[in-house]
Write a protein that holds these residues in place. Structure first.
Motif, PDB file in Angstrom:
ATOM      1  N   CYS A  36      -4.617  13.779   1.519  1.00  0.00           N
ATOM      2  CA  CYS A  36      -5.919  13.138   1.004  1.00  0.00           C
ATOM      3  C   CYS A  36      -6.883  12.863   2.119  1.00  0.00           C
ATOM      4  CB  CYS A  36      -5.654  11.789   0.013  1.00  0.00           C
ATOM      5  SG  CYS A  36      -4.655  10.534   0.946  1.00  0.00           S
ATOM      6  N   PHE A 313      -7.432   7.399  -6.527  1.00  0.00           N
ATOM      7  CA  PHE A 313      -7.788   8.771  -6.429  1.00  0.00           C
ATOM      8  C   PHE A 313      -8.768   9.134  -7.514  1.00  0.00           C
ATOM      9  CE2 PHE A 313      -3.809   8.723  -4.048  1.00  0.00           C
ATOM     10  CZ  PHE A 313      -4.502   9.314  -2.765  1.00  0.00           C
ATOM     11  N   ASP A 316     -10.001  14.783  -7.581  1.00  0.00           N
ATOM     12  CA  ASP A 316      -8.476  15.843  -7.089  1.00  0.00           C
ATOM     13  C   ASP A 316      -9.183  17.113  -7.220  1.00  0.00           C
ATOM     14  OD1 ASP A 316      -6.047  17.315  -7.254  1.00  0.00           O
ATOM     15  OD2 ASP A 316      -5.481  15.689  -8.762  1.00  0.00           O
ATOM     16  N   LEU A 338      -8.016  13.153  -3.494  1.00  0.00           N
ATOM     17  CA  LEU A 338      -6.635  13.801  -3.222  1.00  0.00           C
ATOM     18  C   LEU A 338      -6.788  15.107  -3.191  1.00  0.00           C
ATOM     19  CD1 LEU A 338      -3.553  12.761  -5.452  1.00  0.00           C
ATOM     20  CD2 LEU A 338      -4.260  15.297  -5.313  1.00  0.00           C
TER      21      LEU A 338
END
Length: 341
Positions: A36, A313, A316, A338
């Motif tokens: 991340c 998060f 993504d 992420l």
């Protein structure tokens, strides 16, 4: 393999780099399940930290051990592991006292290859890595990744601030670390948790994590509100999770005499005079969080589904889109990104 490299402020690229190899007999090679972007990565991205040569980015990681050096005993090939952003031997007096990020043999992960990559080398594997009880379900991976930094850092902030039953905790900063500090304070039994936040999505997650009060104002207005909520006294504990001059003074100002401030934001241009602390009777404790101290307990809490820090998060992306992830965090379109190799 593919990895994220910062060439200059604002210039992030995903490039082919050399595969990591075992250099020392205490090394382990990990295939990353997830990595991340950290708020601290934005300091060089924005030019606040100088970039003098290409930087292999990333220090947060969770994944599977693919190779170990001859002296590694605590993890084995095939283990799913989580580790801290500083490598530590786990045996020196400082490590044994619980301050692994000040290990006498510590190594910053970026010096051996960044974690924003497909694979990485972890030095001092026995003292740095913790294996999970088994291979996690996919939905647990974000939370286990959070444990490698933001959860452990927020947890240390709350511990350093001596958050606990019957106490009011003020959290300055609504990024991933601040939100995890709220979660930690709630788990440690704090009676009241006040967070400074102007963002509706972060406010909602803060309340889900355990915040009892959300204050949109900053600076003196935040301090005045915290004192109003505490009968004029201020919070027993404050967590500073930003690292600026303003946030540090906000945390100190919101804390009652005899209270504790845990500061875990990476400090930039913070100046504290003698007058700032002499007349306040405030305790200050912080620094690079010794995440490794907390990892076994945090992993178990996540494994038991008692906490879900992976909710920090909110974007993504595949590793190849890391540049967009940096832009999104820089522009505050994402709290924490992420990356999936």
């Amino acid at each position: 393999m593919r990895a994220v490299v910062m060439h200059a402020p604002g210039d992030v690229r995903v490039e082919d780099v050399a595969e990591p190899t075992v250099v020392e007999p205490t090394d382990a090679i990990i295939r990353l399940a997830a990595t991340c972007i950290c708020g601290s990565d934005l300091w060089p991205y924005r030019g606040a930290d100088e970039v003098t040569e290409p930087l292999h980015m990333g220090h947060e990681y969770a994944g599977v051990v693919e190779e170990v050096g001859a002296d590694v005993r605590n993890v084995k090939i095939g283990d799913f592991v989580v580790g801290s952003f500083f490598a530590s031997d786990g045996t020196c007096e400082i490590c044994l006292a619980g301050y692994q990020t000040s290990c006498v043999h510590r190594q910053v992960l970026g010096t051996s290859g960044g974690a924003q990559a497909e694979r990485m080398r972890v030095p001092l594997a026995d003292g740095t890595l913790v294996a999970t009880p088994g291979h996690p379900d996919e939905d647990l991976v974000p939370s286990l990744l959070a444990a490698s930094d933001v959860l452990g850092t927020g947890w240390f902030g709350a511990v350093a601030a001596e958050a606990g039953p019957g106490k009011t905790v003020a959290v300055v900063g609504d990024g991933a670390v601040g939100l995890c500090a709220v979660l930690a304070a709630a788990q440690l039994g704090a009676e009241r948790i006040v967070i400074s936040s102007r963002h509706p999505d972060r406010q909602a997650l803060a309340r889900e994590f355990g915040a009892t009060d959300v204050v949109a104002e900053r600076g003196e207005e935040f301090i005045a509100t915290v004192k109003e909520l505490t009968g004029g006294l201020g919070a027993h504990s404050a967590v500073e999770a930003v690292g600026t001059h303003e946030s540090m003074h906000q945390a100190i100002g919101a804390t009652r005499p005899g209270g504790h401030v845990g500061f875990v934001g990476v400090l930039h241009d913070v100046a504290i005079t003698g007058d700032d602390i002499f007349m306040t009777h405030v305790h200050l404790h912080g620094g690079p969080a010794p995440v490794r101290r907390f990892l076994p307990d945090l992993i178990q809490l996540i494994w038991d589904r008692a906490i879900d820090p992976g909710k920090v998060f909110d974007l993504d992306l595949p590793l190849e889109e890391a540049a967009e992830g940096y832009r999104a965090m820089d522009e505050r379109r994402a709290t924490k990104v992420l990356l999936r190799p």
